[in-house]
Each structure stands twice: as C-alpha cells, then as structure tokens.
Design a protein around this motif. Structure first.
Motif, PDB file in Angstrom:
ATOM      1  N   ASN A  24       0.831  -1.207   0.000  1.00 53.48           N
ATOM      2  CA  ASN A  24       0.000   0.000   0.000  1.00 53.48           C
ATOM      3  C   ASN A  24       0.865   1.257   0.000  1.00 53.48           C
ATOM      4  OD1 ASN A  24      -2.260  -1.507   0.014  1.00 53.48           O
ATOM      5  ND2 ASN A  24      -2.740  -1.206   2.191  1.00 53.48           N
ATOM      6  N   LYS A  76      -4.161   1.181  -2.216  1.00 58.52           N
ATOM      7  CA  LYS A  76      -3.346   0.207  -2.950  1.00 58.52           C
ATOM      8  C   LYS A  76      -2.468   0.940  -3.955  1.00 58.52           C
ATOM      9  CE  LYS A  76      -6.667  -3.437  -3.244  1.00 58.52           C
ATOM     10  NZ  LYS A  76      -7.793  -2.863  -3.930  1.00 58.52           N
ATOM     11  N   ASN A  77      -1.321   0.414  -4.183  1.00 57.02           N
ATOM     12  CA  ASN A  77      -0.430   0.978  -5.197  1.00 57.02           C
ATOM     13  C   ASN A  77      -1.139   0.958  -6.551  1.00 57.02           C
ATOM     14  OD1 ASN A  77       1.794   2.064  -6.270  1.00 57.02           O
ATOM     15  ND2 ASN A  77       3.172   0.380  -5.796  1.00 57.02           N
TER      16      ASN A  77
END
Ligand code: SF4
Lengths: 82, 575
Positions: free
Chosen positions: A3, A31-32
């Motif tokens: 994250n 989240k990425n």
C-alpha cells in the motif's frame, strides 16, 4: 501489492465528506497504482462535482494518472474569485 | 445623458451635451478618454491641472446583471500615470438614473477647504463640509444620511484622502449605506482631497432617466446573459457561496499564495485565514455569507462579517485583503485581519497597498512578521495622521523608501496583489504591462492559469502567457467600460453565447450595430490611449518590469522564477 500513503485535501463543500474536525485533510492508505479516478470513488466524489485536482500543487487534467506514495492530492469543487 | 463639470476654484457648475465621440464611451473608456483629452500628462497629480472624472459604465442603471460598477479616472499620484479605479456600491446606478454620463471635477480651491457636493434631481450644489474634518468614512456616512436622508449614496474620503496620501481611496456606500466598496487603487482619494472635496452625496430621486433604443431586445439579451452567469459554476455557485476568499486555499495549494513579503508560495496557517474558515465563522456569528454590493448583482460575492459578539465588524471582505494583511504579513488571525479591513475602509485607504506596506514595514524591521497587534496599532496611526501613519498610508513603495529596504513588491509604484508572479506567470505579465501599475483585475490570468476557466495555460511555464494577458487586458477594458463586474468574465470565457448577448445589449440600448470584434477593438483603443498618456507622463517600457528579486529568487514549492525577457513583456500590448 504493497500500500501507499497519500494526503487527500478537500475544499469548500467537498469537506462535508469528512468529519468536520479534520478540516478537509485526511491521510489515507490506498493500494499501489490507484488512479485519481479510483481515489474519487474511494472518497465518494462524483466527477461532475470537481473543478480542480492538484497533485503536489500541479493541476492534473488526466484523472487516469496513478498516484504515488506521499502525494498531496487537493480537490476543489467549482469555486473561484478574483 | 449629460456631462457635468464642477470647477472647484470658482465653485461653478456647468452642464454640457455629450460630444459625438463620447456617445459610445462609458466607465473606464470614458474616464481614460477625458483624462487623455483634457489633462496634460506632465501635470502634478495633486495640482489644479489634474482632473477627476467619475463615470458610470454604459450599462449602469439598466437591466443588465451586475453592471453597477463606477469608474473614477485621473492622473494617479501613486503611479504618476493614468488611472482608472472602479468600485461597486450604489453610486453608478444613482448617477445613471439621474442622467449623468460623467461628472468632471477640475481646478482646486486656493486654500485648504472641505466641501460636500450634493447631486439630486434638482441639480448640483456645493456646500461647506468643514464639520466632517478628519472623520472616518463610517462616521461621515452616518452624519450625511441623517442630514440628507437614509436612501442617499455617499462617496467619501476618510482621513487619508484629506491628507492626500497616495494609497487613499474613495469609498462608495453599499445598499445598506456602509462604506465597504472602494475605488481603492492608485490614490484617487488623494486627488479628490486635493480638490477640497470630502464627500459626494447622490440622491437619485424617483424618476429613472435610463433610456433604451429597444427595451424588449435589451431585456431578452439581459435575460439570456443572466442565465449564462448563473449557469457557470464559478459565477453561479462558487462566488455566491464562498466569496473570493476561497482563493486562499486554491492559491496556497498551487504554491502561488505570496507569504512573508513574497518569500514563499505557501503559508503554513492558510487554513486559519481561508474562505472555508471565514464561511464557518460568518455562519456561527450570524453574519451574511452572501451579499450584493449593489442591487442587480446576481453573483453576490460580498458578505457581512460579524465580531465575536455577533455585532457587525466589516463587509466586502475580499481575498486580496485577507492575503495582504494575512499571509503577506504572516498574520493568521482572521478577526485581526477583519479589523484591519474595517480600519482601511474607515480611514479610506486601499487594502492592497496598505497591507503590502505593513509587510514592507515588517521587512524594514519596524515590527515583526506575524505581529497582528502591532499591525493594528500601526494602522491606527493613519487615522491619527501621525508621521508613521502617513508613511504607511502612502503605500508600499513609499514605505519601502522610508525603511530603506529594496524588497518592495511594486510595479509603477503600485503594490502587487495576492498572486505570486513566478508561480502564476500570466498574472506576472499583467502586473508588469498594464498601464495601471501592478493590478490583478487588469488581466486576470488566474482564470486559465489556476481555475481552468477559458482554457488551460500552465501557470509555471511561459508558453501562452503573453497572449493570454493581452486578450484578458483587452476584454477587461471592455467590461470596465460597460460597468460590468469583472466576474462576468467567467461565463464569457467559457460560454460562447455570452459575449454575443453583450453585443446585443449594447446595440439594443444605443441603436448601434457593433459586432464582437468591433467591441474588442474598442477595448484595444482604451489601452492604447492609456499607454500613450503614460508615455507622455514619462513612463516608459523600463517601468513595465517586475522588481528584480522575482527574476533572481526562486519561490517554493515549485522553485520557479519570473523568467520573461524584456522583449517578451514588451510584446504584450504591442498593437
Ligand atoms: S460579484 Fe461581488 S464585487 Fe461583483 S458586483 Fe457582485 S457583489 Fe459586487
């Protein structure tokens, strides 16, 4: 996927989406590879309520851009003056 | 329509028909034309050869929305060049209803005098006003309304205008009779003071002399134009709800909120002085978040700000004022800033030049950045007329000289307003090149640079800025001539049906047949005249420049400088 943390800053009446003591500012973990668009969904803002999005003080027009760790994301509804 | 001349040396008043060449002119177009035609550009601004022209815009008193701005034109004692400064309030509509196209005040009394000009349906009289000596605008208004009736409009000088200080404004009362609207910039109040005038009382009476060639067409065009104004998100929703103060957070985010005398582009306490905080404070204290500065304004960006006890403190509390006394001086208390706004309105000084002057006094070591109590005390000195008060009341450039500092943000001696020219570059081009001296309204590039109105021009890059500023300066000269509030530019820039309706209004009122290009050409003519006057006054290209620290010092957070070459700037108004 790991994250990332970003700072969302909401202004004018968009602040009603956050508790009043936060003064429109909230650090959130997401989240990425989420985009500006995804973030708006997350916070509950409709695109038509938005006039300006700035990431780290620079205006963005493409809401498909991915966010990066530490980004400061400012979102303004239609307001202005002179 | 008629033009009235008031000679303050002989106290004679005369009326003339409007010359053919002046028929299509109003507001700034007319004031700049008359000053340019009648005033020798080398005259001393406070001498008998300067004149002060008061002119409502071409749409004043009509059904056109937000069209009640009043233009005052003169040779500026601050810049030494031509000046048009406009204000809201009820004066323009009152004058238009009485059938005045312009009032020209000329010459000056031999000795120092204080007079009152009274304009009523019966005519114009000049009376002694020595009983108002060194009184502030609030008290002057109260006394004059008691004498002349609750409904009159009062234009007046506070102490600063009487002392002929170069930041002195002319106050115009709002619909509630409060002196919150000012011809603020360029020291027009000092010129009125030099003519021996303390106040002008206008009683419009009952009859409305505004005429239309074709009222039905005008009404239809005005209705369509109003629809565009109300449909635009900024003029229809943003301005009525939050006023202009909402810009504090917008500019802070964008890194364009000048802080500590233009050292930083962000202020750590921006939230304390933001439009959002102001909105909540006003609601809590039962003020008014939305207010029209004159009847017929549909954008209503003004407000009434109460103190902690819930009593009236100030109104017409704008972004530029909050900035000048706020982040520019590192002051974070909104109530202190509101108090200083009220003091400026009362003493009759421009909030921008005065606020910037206070920051410059901080720069010079007279007081600490962030010292709001000290700043309030310093402002009190203007009302007292003490030497230090006179220094501040002469504005930022003079204050910088008095304190021996070079870091003075002015162009043509007029203070820069609330947008850093390095990170809102289009605004910097306007500051440098407008004939008015640093002025944000003269070509408000914040629209495309920051707000995304009228297209998008990157605020941090040079590309497109010169052209943007040029186009905006031309359009603004038109709006200032019509008497429109500059904020109608928001719908005009985004809605292509809006400007044609402006043309329809002109044509149906004045029996003309102008198209948009001809109207814009009129705006260019105004700028040409103003530039030519400045040249005759000795203002050359060398003064179309920003102070050098903007070129040399990068401003955070974007670390940008003002990087235009002189040649690039000189192209802006080359036509
Ligand atoms: S928008 Fe504001 S400044 Fe403009 S005319 Fe209306 S109240 Fe006055």
């Amino acid at each position: 996927m790991r994250n990332i943390q970003i700072e969302v800053r909401l202004f004018a009446y968009l602040r009603e989406l956050l508790p009043s003591e936060s003064r429109g500012v909230k650090k959130i973990e997401i989240k990425n590879c989420l985009t500006i668009d995804d973030l708006m969904d997350e916070v509950g803002i409709l695109e038509k309520e938005i006039m300006i999005v700035m990431i780290n003080g620079i205006r963005r027009l493409d809401y498909n851009e991915s966010l990066k760790d530490g980004d400061r994301v400012a979102i303004f509804p239609p307001v202005g003056g002179g | 329509m008629k033009i009235c001349r008031i000679d303050m040396s002989t106290k004679s008043i005369s009326f003339e028909e409007v010359k053919e060449e002046y028929v299509g002119l109003g507001g700034r177009g007319l004031t700049s034309r008359i000053i340019s035609d009648e005033v020798d550009a080398t005259s001393h601004p406070l001498g008998k050869n300067n004149k002060l022209v008061i002119a409502p815009g071409l749409f004043a008193g009509t059904l056109a929305p937000s069209s009640g701005r009043l233009s005052v034109g003169t040779k500026s004692p601050l810049t030494g060049g031509i000046k048009e400064s406009n204000a809201g309030g009820t004066a323009a509509q009152s004058l238009a209803k009485l059938g005045y196209k312009a009032v020209i005040i000329e010459n000056k009394p031999k000795n120092q005098e204080l007079n009152l000009i009274k304009i009523t349906p019966e005519g114009i009289t000049i009376e002694d006003a020595s009983y108002l000596k060194m009184k502030g605008n609030y008290e002057v208004g109260n006394i004059l309304r008691e004498k002349h009736g609750e409904k009159v409009t009062v234009m007046s000088l506070g102490q600063a205008g009487e002392m002929r200080l170069t930041a002195a404004s002319i106050a115009v009362t709002d619909p509630e009779g409060r002196p919150t609207r000012h011809c603020g910039r360029g020291g027009t109040g000092a010129v009125l003071g030099s003519k021996g005038i303390k106040a002008i009382v206008i009683d419009p009476g009952k009859e409305n002399k505004v005429e239309y060639h074709n009222i039905d067409n005008f009404r239809a065009a005005a209705r369509n134009f109003s629809k565009s104004v109300l449909a635009h998100p900024v003029s229809g929703q943003g301005l009525p709800a939050y006023g202009t103060a909402v810009l504090v957070n917008i500019l802070n985010e964008a890194g364009g909120l000048p802080t500590d005398n233009f050292r930083e582009g962000r202020f750590e306490f921006a939230e304390n002085i933001s439009g959002e905080t102001m909105f909540e404070t006003i609601e809590k204290r039962k003020g008014q978040t939305t207010h029209a500065c004159h009847p017929g304004c549909i954008m209503r960006c003004s407000q009434v700000y109460n103190d902690k006890k819930g009593d009236y403190l100030t109104g017409g509390f704008e972004y530029e004022t909050i900035w000048a006394f706020g982040s520019h001086c590192h002051i974070k208390d909104l109530d202190s800033i509101a108090k200083m706004d009220k003091m400026c309105d009362d003493f009759g000084v421009d909030t921008i030049d005065t606020g910037v002057a206070v920051g410059v006094a901080m720069e010079g070591g007279y007081l600490e950045f962030g010292d709001d109590k000290g700043a309030i005390k310093l402002l009190e000195e203007i009302g007292k007329g003490s030497p230090i008060g006179r220094i501040i009341g002469n504005g930022a450039a003079f204050t910088g000289q008095a304190f021996g500092t070079e870091r003075v943000p002015v162009v043509k001696r007029q203070a820069l307003p609330a947008y850093d020219p390095r990170s809102v570059k289009g605004q910097g081009v306007t500051y440098a090149t407008t004939p008015m001296g640093a002025d944000h309204t003269a070509g408000y590039a914040v629209t495309s640079n920051i707000l995304g109105v009228g297209g998008v021009v990157d605020p941090l890059k040079k590309d497109g800025q010169v052209e943007l500023s040029r186009n905006l300066q031309i359009a603004t000269a038109v709006l200032d001539s019509l008497g429109f509030c500059i904020f109608v530019a928001f719908p005009i820039l985004d809605d292509e049906t809006a400007f044609p309706e402006v043309a329809n209004m002109i044509n149906s009122k004045y029996n003309t047949n102008f198209d948009i290009n001809e109207i814009l050409a009129g705006g260019q003519e105004v700028l040409k005249l103003e530039k030519a006057f400045n040249q005759r006054a000795g203002i050359t290209k060398a003064q179309d420049r920003l102070p050098e620290f903007f070129k040399e010092e990068a401003v955070a957070p974007h670390n940008v400088t003002f990087d235009f070459t002189d040649e690039e700037l000189d192209k802006t108004l080359e036509f």
